[in-house]
Scaffold this motif. Structure first.
Motif, PDB file in Angstrom:
ATOM      1  N   LYS A  44       0.835  -1.201   0.000  1.00  0.00           N
ATOM      2  CA  LYS A  44       0.000   0.000   0.000  1.00  0.00           C
ATOM      3  C   LYS A  44       0.863   1.241   0.000  1.00  0.00           C
ATOM      4  CE  LYS A  44       0.958   0.487   4.548  1.00  0.00           C
ATOM      5  NZ  LYS A  44       1.792   1.582   5.122  1.00  0.00           N
ATOM      6  N   VAL A  45       0.218   2.366  -0.336  1.00  0.00           N
ATOM      7  CA  VAL A  45       0.840   3.669  -0.180  1.00  0.00           C
ATOM      8  C   VAL A  45      -0.087   4.503   0.688  1.00  0.00           C
ATOM      9  CG1 VAL A  45      -0.157   4.469  -2.380  1.00  0.00           C
ATOM     10  CG2 VAL A  45       1.745   5.720  -1.344  1.00  0.00           C
ATOM     11  N   ASP A  46       0.485   5.171   1.684  1.00  0.00           N
ATOM     12  CA  ASP A  46      -0.262   6.041   2.588  1.00  0.00           C
ATOM     13  C   ASP A  46       0.189   7.475   2.390  1.00  0.00           C
ATOM     14  OD1 ASP A  46      -1.921   4.301   4.014  1.00  0.00           O
ATOM     15  OD2 ASP A  46      -0.347   3.793   5.437  1.00  0.00           O
ATOM     16  N   ALA A  47      -0.728   8.396   2.599  1.00  0.00           N
ATOM     17  CA  ALA A  47      -0.395   9.819   2.617  1.00  0.00           C
ATOM     18  C   ALA A  47      -1.188  10.487   3.736  1.00  0.00           C
ATOM     19  CB  ALA A  47      -0.708  10.483   1.278  1.00  0.00           C
ATOM     20  N   ALA A  48      -0.613  11.533   4.313  1.00  0.00           N
ATOM     21  CA  ALA A  48      -1.287  12.263   5.393  1.00  0.00           C
ATOM     22  C   ALA A  48      -0.587  13.591   5.612  1.00  0.00           C
ATOM     23  CB  ALA A  48      -1.286  11.449   6.688  1.00  0.00           C
TER      24      ALA A  48
ATOM     25  N   ARG B 227      -5.444  11.154   6.610  1.00  0.00           N
ATOM     26  CA  ARG B 227      -4.722   9.950   6.167  1.00  0.00           C
ATOM     27  C   ARG B 227      -5.543   9.187   5.131  1.00  0.00           C
ATOM     28  NH1 ARG B 227      -1.768   5.356   9.955  1.00  0.00           N
ATOM     29  NH2 ARG B 227      -1.025   4.059   8.233  1.00  0.00           N
ATOM     30  N   HIS B 228      -4.895   8.896   4.006  1.00  0.00           N
ATOM     31  CA  HIS B 228      -5.556   8.134   2.940  1.00  0.00           C
ATOM     32  C   HIS B 228      -4.597   7.105   2.377  1.00  0.00           C
ATOM     33  CE1 HIS B 228      -9.199  10.587   2.847  1.00  0.00           C
ATOM     34  NE2 HIS B 228      -8.403  11.612   3.099  1.00  0.00           N
ATOM     35  N   ARG B 229      -5.163   6.007   1.905  1.00  0.00           N
ATOM     36  CA  ARG B 229      -4.382   4.836   1.484  1.00  0.00           C
ATOM     37  C   ARG B 229      -4.868   4.347   0.142  1.00  0.00           C
ATOM     38  NH1 ARG B 229      -3.737   0.042   5.737  1.00  0.00           N
ATOM     39  NH2 ARG B 229      -2.300   1.620   6.542  1.00  0.00           N
ATOM     40  N   ALA B 230      -3.940   3.782  -0.636  1.00  0.00           N
ATOM     41  CA  ALA B 230      -4.286   3.132  -1.898  1.00  0.00           C
ATOM     42  C   ALA B 230      -3.409   1.897  -2.040  1.00  0.00           C
ATOM     43  CB  ALA B 230      -4.085   4.079  -3.082  1.00  0.00           C
TER      44      ALA B 230
ATOM     45  N   THR C  54      -0.843   5.578 -10.243  1.00  0.00           N
ATOM     46  CA  THR C  54      -2.193   6.056  -9.963  1.00  0.00           C
ATOM     47  C   THR C  54      -2.497   5.989  -8.476  1.00  0.00           C
ATOM     48  OG1 THR C  54      -2.997   5.454 -12.157  1.00  0.00           O
ATOM     49  CG2 THR C  54      -4.644   5.653 -10.413  1.00  0.00           C
ATOM     50  N   SER C  55      -2.061   4.911  -7.823  1.00  0.00           N
ATOM     51  CA  SER C  55      -2.286   4.782  -6.386  1.00  0.00           C
ATOM     52  C   SER C  55      -1.567   5.877  -5.616  1.00  0.00           C
ATOM     53  CB  SER C  55      -1.822   3.406  -5.906  1.00  0.00           C
ATOM     54  OG  SER C  55      -2.716   2.397  -6.317  1.00  0.00           O
ATOM     55  N   VAL C  56      -0.328   6.184  -6.004  1.00  0.00           N
ATOM     56  CA  VAL C  56       0.414   7.254  -5.338  1.00  0.00           C
ATOM     57  C   VAL C  56      -0.311   8.591  -5.509  1.00  0.00           C
ATOM     58  CG1 VAL C  56       2.556   8.597  -5.357  1.00  0.00           C
ATOM     59  CG2 VAL C  56       2.643   6.090  -5.490  1.00  0.00           C
ATOM     60  N   ARG C  57      -0.685   8.882  -6.735  1.00  0.00           N
ATOM     61  CA  ARG C  57      -1.389  10.149  -6.981  1.00  0.00           C
ATOM     62  C   ARG C  57      -2.712  10.195  -6.222  1.00  0.00           C
ATOM     63  NH1 ARG C  57       0.775   9.579 -12.544  1.00  0.00           N
ATOM     64  NH2 ARG C  57      -0.995   8.216 -13.005  1.00  0.00           N
ATOM     65  N   ASP C  58      -3.435   9.086  -6.195  1.00  0.00           N
ATOM     66  CA  ASP C  58      -4.747   9.046  -5.552  1.00  0.00           C
ATOM     67  C   ASP C  58      -4.642   9.307  -4.050  1.00  0.00           C
ATOM     68  OD1 ASP C  58      -7.651   8.376  -5.476  1.00  0.00           O
ATOM     69  OD2 ASP C  58      -6.938   6.653  -4.323  1.00  0.00           O
TER      70      ASP C  58
END
Length: 316
Positions: free
Chosen positions: A15-19, A32-35, A48-52
Protein backbone atom coordinates in the motif's frame (compact mmCIF):
# COMPACT_ATOMS: atom_id res chain seq x y z
CA UNK A 1 0.78 30.37 16.39
CA UNK A 2 -0.29 27.31 14.39
CA UNK A 3 2.25 24.57 13.77
CA UNK A 4 3.70 23.84 10.35
CA UNK A 5 2.62 20.74 8.44
CA UNK A 6 4.32 18.21 6.20
CA UNK A 7 2.76 16.09 3.50
CA UNK A 8 3.97 12.61 4.43
CA UNK A 9 4.00 9.74 1.92
CA UNK A 10 4.88 6.12 2.76
CA UNK A 11 5.28 3.65 -0.11
CA UNK A 12 5.47 -0.08 0.58
CA UNK A 13 4.90 -3.41 -1.06
CA UNK A 14 1.18 -3.62 -0.33
CA UNK A 15 0.00 0.00 0.00
CA UNK A 16 0.84 3.67 -0.18
CA UNK A 17 -0.26 6.04 2.59
CA UNK A 18 -0.40 9.82 2.62
CA UNK A 19 -1.29 12.26 5.39
CA UNK A 20 -0.63 15.69 6.87
CA UNK A 21 1.63 15.55 9.94
CA UNK A 22 2.33 18.48 12.26
CA UNK A 23 5.64 19.45 13.84
CA UNK A 24 4.90 17.47 17.01
CA UNK A 25 4.58 14.23 15.04
CA UNK A 26 0.77 14.13 15.10
CA UNK A 27 -1.15 12.93 12.05
CA UNK A 28 -4.02 15.33 11.40
CA UNK A 29 -7.34 13.56 11.89
CA UNK A 30 -9.09 12.80 8.62
CA UNK A 31 -6.02 13.51 6.48
CA UNK A 32 -4.72 9.95 6.17
CA UNK A 33 -5.56 8.13 2.94
CA UNK A 34 -4.38 4.84 1.48
CA UNK A 35 -4.29 3.13 -1.90
CA UNK A 36 -3.13 -0.38 -2.85
CA UNK A 37 0.20 -1.27 -4.46
CA UNK A 38 1.29 -4.94 -4.70
CA UNK A 39 3.79 -6.89 -6.79
CA UNK A 40 1.13 -7.73 -9.40
CA UNK A 41 0.34 -4.10 -10.20
CA UNK A 42 1.44 -2.40 -13.39
CA UNK A 43 3.65 0.68 -13.31
CA UNK A 44 0.71 2.92 -14.18
CA UNK A 45 -1.47 1.32 -11.50
CA UNK A 46 1.22 2.02 -8.91
CA UNK A 47 1.58 5.61 -10.09
CA UNK A 48 -2.19 6.06 -9.96
CA UNK A 49 -2.29 4.78 -6.39
CA UNK A 50 0.41 7.25 -5.34
CA UNK A 51 -1.39 10.15 -6.98
CA UNK A 52 -4.75 9.05 -5.55
CA UNK A 53 -3.56 8.82 -1.93
CA UNK A 54 -1.86 12.21 -2.07
CA UNK A 55 -4.71 13.94 -3.89
CA UNK A 56 -7.28 12.64 -1.41
CA UNK A 57 -5.15 13.86 1.48
CA UNK A 58 -4.89 17.34 0.00
CA UNK A 59 -8.48 17.68 -1.21
CA UNK A 60 -9.94 16.41 2.07
CA UNK A 61 -7.95 18.95 4.13
CA UNK A 62 -8.98 22.49 4.98
CA UNK A 63 -7.45 25.36 3.01
CA UNK A 64 -6.03 26.73 6.23
CA UNK A 65 -4.21 23.44 6.76
CA UNK A 66 -2.87 23.37 3.21
CA UNK A 67 -1.49 26.87 3.73
CA UNK A 68 0.62 25.53 6.63
CA UNK A 69 2.42 22.90 4.50
CA UNK A 70 6.16 23.62 4.40
CA UNK A 71 7.45 20.47 2.72
CA UNK A 72 6.90 16.90 1.56
CA UNK A 73 8.61 13.81 2.95
CA UNK A 74 8.62 10.44 1.20
CA UNK A 75 9.59 7.14 2.81
CA UNK A 76 9.92 4.34 0.26
CA UNK A 77 11.03 0.74 0.15
CA UNK A 78 14.49 0.37 -1.35
CA UNK A 79 16.85 0.24 -2.95
CA UNK A 80 16.84 3.80 -4.24
CA UNK A 81 18.96 6.50 -5.81
CA UNK A 82 18.40 9.70 -3.84
CA UNK A 83 20.42 11.86 -6.22
CA UNK A 84 18.04 11.01 -9.06
CA UNK A 85 14.91 10.62 -6.91
CA UNK A 86 14.55 7.04 -8.19
CA UNK A 87 13.25 3.88 -6.49
CA UNK A 88 13.62 0.18 -7.33
CA UNK A 89 11.71 -1.67 -4.56
CA UNK A 90 12.43 -5.41 -4.55
CA UNK A 91 8.76 -6.19 -3.93
CA UNK A 92 7.48 -3.88 -6.71
CA UNK A 93 9.31 -5.42 -9.68
CA UNK A 94 7.80 -3.18 -12.38
CA UNK A 95 9.46 -0.17 -10.79
CA UNK A 96 13.18 -0.18 -11.53
CA UNK A 97 14.71 3.26 -11.50
CA UNK A 98 11.25 4.80 -11.24
CA UNK A 99 11.15 8.61 -10.66
CA UNK A 100 8.98 8.52 -7.54
CA UNK A 101 10.18 11.85 -6.16
CA UNK A 102 9.19 13.65 -9.36
CA UNK A 103 5.79 11.90 -9.41
CA UNK A 104 5.07 13.00 -5.84
CA UNK A 105 6.32 16.54 -6.47
CA UNK A 106 4.19 16.93 -9.58
CA UNK A 107 1.13 15.71 -7.68
CA UNK A 108 1.63 17.90 -4.60
CA UNK A 109 2.61 21.03 -6.52
CA UNK A 110 -0.78 21.18 -8.21
CA UNK A 111 -2.19 22.19 -4.80
CA UNK A 112 0.88 23.44 -2.90
CA UNK A 113 3.31 24.99 -5.39
CA UNK A 114 7.07 25.01 -4.89
CA UNK A 115 7.36 23.26 -1.51
CA UNK A 116 10.52 21.12 -1.23
CA UNK A 117 10.26 17.33 -1.56
CA UNK A 118 12.68 15.00 0.26
CA UNK A 119 12.86 11.21 -0.18
CA UNK A 120 14.69 8.59 1.87
CA UNK A 121 14.37 4.86 2.50
CA UNK A 122 11.46 3.84 4.72
CA UNK A 123 13.82 2.28 7.26
CA UNK A 124 15.65 5.57 7.70
CA UNK A 125 12.33 7.37 8.12
CA UNK A 126 11.28 4.92 10.84
CA UNK A 127 14.59 5.56 12.59
CA UNK A 128 13.96 9.30 12.51
CA UNK A 129 10.50 8.76 13.96
CA UNK A 130 11.83 6.57 16.80
CA UNK A 131 14.47 9.20 17.58
CA UNK A 132 11.89 12.01 17.49
CA UNK A 133 8.84 10.63 19.29
CA UNK A 134 9.51 6.91 19.82
CA UNK A 135 11.65 4.44 21.72
CA UNK A 136 15.00 6.03 20.79
CA UNK A 137 14.40 9.47 22.27
CA UNK A 138 17.51 10.68 24.10
CA UNK A 139 19.97 8.58 22.08
CA UNK A 140 22.19 9.80 19.27
CA UNK A 141 23.39 6.47 17.82
CA UNK A 142 20.33 4.57 16.72
CA UNK A 143 19.23 1.87 14.33
CA UNK A 144 15.54 1.51 13.58
CA UNK A 145 14.25 -1.75 12.15
CA UNK A 146 11.05 -2.89 10.49
CA UNK A 147 10.32 -6.62 10.70
CA UNK A 148 7.27 -7.28 8.59
CA UNK A 149 6.78 -8.49 5.01
CA UNK A 150 10.45 -7.55 4.64
CA UNK A 151 13.18 -6.41 7.01
CA UNK A 152 14.33 -2.80 6.68
CA UNK A 153 16.38 -0.40 8.69
CA UNK A 154 18.11 2.93 8.97
CA UNK A 155 20.87 4.64 10.93
CA UNK A 156 21.36 7.79 12.96
CA UNK A 157 24.96 8.30 14.11
CA UNK A 158 26.13 11.23 16.22
CA UNK A 159 22.66 12.73 15.91
CA UNK A 160 22.56 12.78 12.10
CA UNK A 161 21.02 10.42 9.58
CA UNK A 162 23.38 8.24 7.54
CA UNK A 163 21.86 7.61 4.11
CA UNK A 164 25.11 6.87 2.30
CA UNK A 165 25.89 8.19 -1.19
CA UNK A 166 22.91 6.47 -2.83
CA UNK A 167 20.46 6.53 0.08
CA UNK A 168 20.68 2.83 0.92
CA UNK A 169 22.82 2.80 4.08
CA UNK A 170 21.27 0.90 6.98
CA UNK A 171 19.61 -1.72 4.77
CA UNK A 172 20.11 -4.34 7.49
CA UNK A 173 17.65 -6.75 5.92
CA UNK A 174 20.42 -7.71 3.52
CA UNK A 175 23.16 -8.42 6.02
CA UNK A 176 23.85 -12.15 5.85
CA UNK A 177 23.33 -13.95 9.16
CA UNK A 178 25.82 -16.77 9.72
CA UNK A 179 24.61 -20.36 9.67
CA UNK A 180 21.57 -19.81 7.43
CA UNK A 181 21.30 -20.87 3.80
CA UNK A 182 17.94 -19.32 2.87
CA UNK A 183 18.14 -17.70 -0.59
CA UNK A 184 17.23 -14.02 -0.77
CA UNK A 185 15.57 -12.05 -3.57
CA UNK A 186 18.57 -9.71 -3.61
CA UNK A 187 20.81 -12.57 -4.71
CA UNK A 188 22.40 -13.21 -1.34
CA UNK A 189 22.23 -16.32 0.83
CA UNK A 190 21.11 -16.16 4.45
CA UNK A 191 20.13 -12.48 4.44
CA UNK A 192 18.20 -11.64 7.59
CA UNK A 193 15.16 -10.69 5.46
CA UNK A 194 15.22 -14.13 3.86
CA UNK A 195 15.23 -15.75 7.30
CA UNK A 196 13.35 -13.49 9.71
CA UNK A 197 10.64 -11.62 7.78
CA UNK A 198 7.08 -12.70 8.54
CA UNK A 199 6.43 -14.54 5.25
CA UNK A 200 9.81 -16.27 5.25
CA UNK A 201 9.42 -17.41 8.86
CA UNK A 202 6.02 -18.85 7.98
CA UNK A 203 7.50 -20.52 4.89
CA UNK A 204 10.24 -22.14 6.97
CA UNK A 205 7.66 -23.42 9.46
CA UNK A 206 5.58 -24.82 6.58
CA UNK A 207 8.64 -26.67 5.28
CA UNK A 208 8.93 -28.31 8.70
CA UNK A 209 5.32 -29.49 8.57
CA UNK A 210 3.38 -26.65 10.20
CA UNK A 211 0.02 -26.06 8.48
CA UNK A 212 -0.70 -22.38 9.07
CA UNK A 213 -0.33 -19.58 6.52
CA UNK A 214 0.08 -16.22 8.29
CA UNK A 215 2.23 -14.55 10.90
CA UNK A 216 -0.84 -14.13 13.11
CA UNK A 217 -1.48 -17.87 12.97
CA UNK A 218 2.16 -18.55 13.75
CA UNK A 219 1.95 -16.26 16.78
CA UNK A 220 -1.12 -18.14 18.01
CA UNK A 221 0.63 -21.46 17.53
CA UNK A 222 3.66 -20.16 19.41
CA UNK A 223 1.45 -18.98 22.27
CA UNK A 224 0.16 -22.53 22.85
CA UNK A 225 3.63 -24.03 22.57
CA UNK A 226 3.49 -25.75 19.19
CA UNK A 227 7.02 -27.03 18.66
CA UNK A 228 7.53 -25.96 15.06
CA UNK A 229 6.17 -22.48 15.72
CA UNK A 230 8.48 -22.09 18.71
CA UNK A 231 11.48 -23.22 16.65
CA UNK A 232 10.55 -20.86 13.81
CA UNK A 233 10.30 -17.79 16.04
CA UNK A 234 13.53 -18.65 17.86
CA UNK A 235 15.31 -19.12 14.54
CA UNK A 236 14.17 -15.75 13.25
CA UNK A 237 15.09 -14.01 16.49
CA UNK A 238 18.54 -15.56 16.30
CA UNK A 239 19.04 -14.25 12.75
CA UNK A 240 17.92 -10.76 13.78
CA UNK A 241 20.32 -10.77 16.72
CA UNK A 242 23.26 -11.87 14.61
CA UNK A 243 22.61 -9.10 12.11
CA UNK A 244 22.20 -6.52 14.88
CA UNK A 245 25.42 -7.66 16.57
CA UNK A 246 27.26 -7.31 13.26
CA UNK A 247 25.86 -3.83 12.71
CA UNK A 248 26.72 -2.76 16.26
CA UNK A 249 30.25 -4.09 15.87
CA UNK A 250 30.64 -1.95 12.77
CA UNK A 251 29.09 1.37 13.82
CA UNK A 252 28.78 1.31 17.67
CA UNK A 253 25.09 1.77 18.49
CA UNK A 254 23.26 2.85 21.64
CA UNK A 255 19.85 1.39 20.83
CA UNK A 256 17.98 -0.62 18.21
CA UNK A 257 14.22 -0.03 18.04
CA UNK A 258 12.29 -2.77 16.27
CA UNK A 259 8.76 -2.39 14.90
CA UNK A 260 6.65 -3.84 12.11
CA UNK A 261 3.84 -6.35 12.17
CA UNK A 262 5.93 -9.49 12.64
CA UNK A 263 7.88 -7.96 15.54
CA UNK A 264 4.74 -8.59 17.62
CA UNK A 265 4.79 -12.36 17.06
CA UNK A 266 6.31 -13.00 20.51
CA UNK A 267 8.61 -11.45 23.11
CA UNK A 268 10.82 -14.45 22.41
CA UNK A 269 11.84 -12.84 19.12
CA UNK A 270 13.47 -10.05 21.15
CA UNK A 271 14.88 -12.46 23.75
CA UNK A 272 16.64 -14.49 21.06
CA UNK A 273 18.00 -11.36 19.41
CA UNK A 274 19.37 -10.08 22.71
CA UNK A 275 20.94 -13.47 23.44
CA UNK A 276 22.75 -13.43 20.11
CA UNK A 277 24.13 -9.97 20.83
CA UNK A 278 25.20 -11.04 24.34
CA UNK A 279 27.50 -13.67 22.81
CA UNK A 280 29.85 -10.87 21.74
CA UNK A 281 30.97 -10.79 25.39
CA UNK A 282 34.48 -9.57 24.62
CA UNK A 283 33.04 -6.42 23.05
CA UNK A 284 31.47 -4.30 25.77
CA UNK A 285 30.56 -1.65 23.20
CA UNK A 286 28.37 -4.24 21.45
CA UNK A 287 26.78 -5.89 24.48
CA UNK A 288 25.83 -2.52 26.02
CA UNK A 289 23.38 -2.12 23.14
CA UNK A 290 19.68 -1.95 24.02
CA UNK A 291 17.18 -3.75 21.79
CA UNK A 292 13.71 -2.36 22.39
CA UNK A 293 10.28 -2.62 20.77
CA UNK A 294 9.06 0.37 18.80
CA UNK A 295 7.07 2.96 20.73
CA UNK A 296 5.33 4.14 17.56
CA UNK A 297 1.73 3.55 16.57
CA UNK A 298 0.61 2.46 13.14
CA UNK A 299 1.25 6.06 12.06
CA UNK A 300 4.99 5.55 12.56
CA UNK A 301 5.99 5.33 8.86
CA UNK A 302 4.12 8.56 8.10
CA UNK A 303 5.60 10.30 11.13
CA UNK A 304 9.03 9.22 9.89
CA UNK A 305 8.38 10.58 6.41
CA UNK A 306 7.24 13.87 7.97
CA UNK A 307 10.43 13.97 10.05
CA UNK A 308 12.33 14.51 6.80
CA UNK A 309 10.66 17.94 6.84
CA UNK A 310 10.23 18.71 10.52
CA UNK A 311 13.65 17.36 11.56
CA UNK A 312 15.47 18.44 8.44
CA UNK A 313 18.51 19.62 10.44
CA UNK A 314 19.28 15.92 11.09
CA UNK A 315 18.85 14.76 7.51
CA UNK A 316 21.84 14.23 5.30
Amino acid sequence: MQSSLAVAVDLGGTKVDAALVDDTGRVLPGSRHRAPTGNGATSEQLATSVRDAITRTLTSSARTDIARVTGVGIGAAGPMDIAGGLVSPLNLPVWRGFPLQALVADTVHVTVPDVPVTMRMDGLCITLAEHWVGAARGYDNVMGMIVSTGVGGGLILAGRTVPGPTGNAGHIGHIEAGGFDDPCACGGIGCVEAVASGPRTVAWANAQGWQGSTGEELAAAFAVGEEIAVRAVRRSGRALGQAIASAASLVDLDVVAIGGGFSHVSQTLFDEARAAVAERHQFDYVTRLKIVPSALSGDGPLVGAAALVHRSEMVR
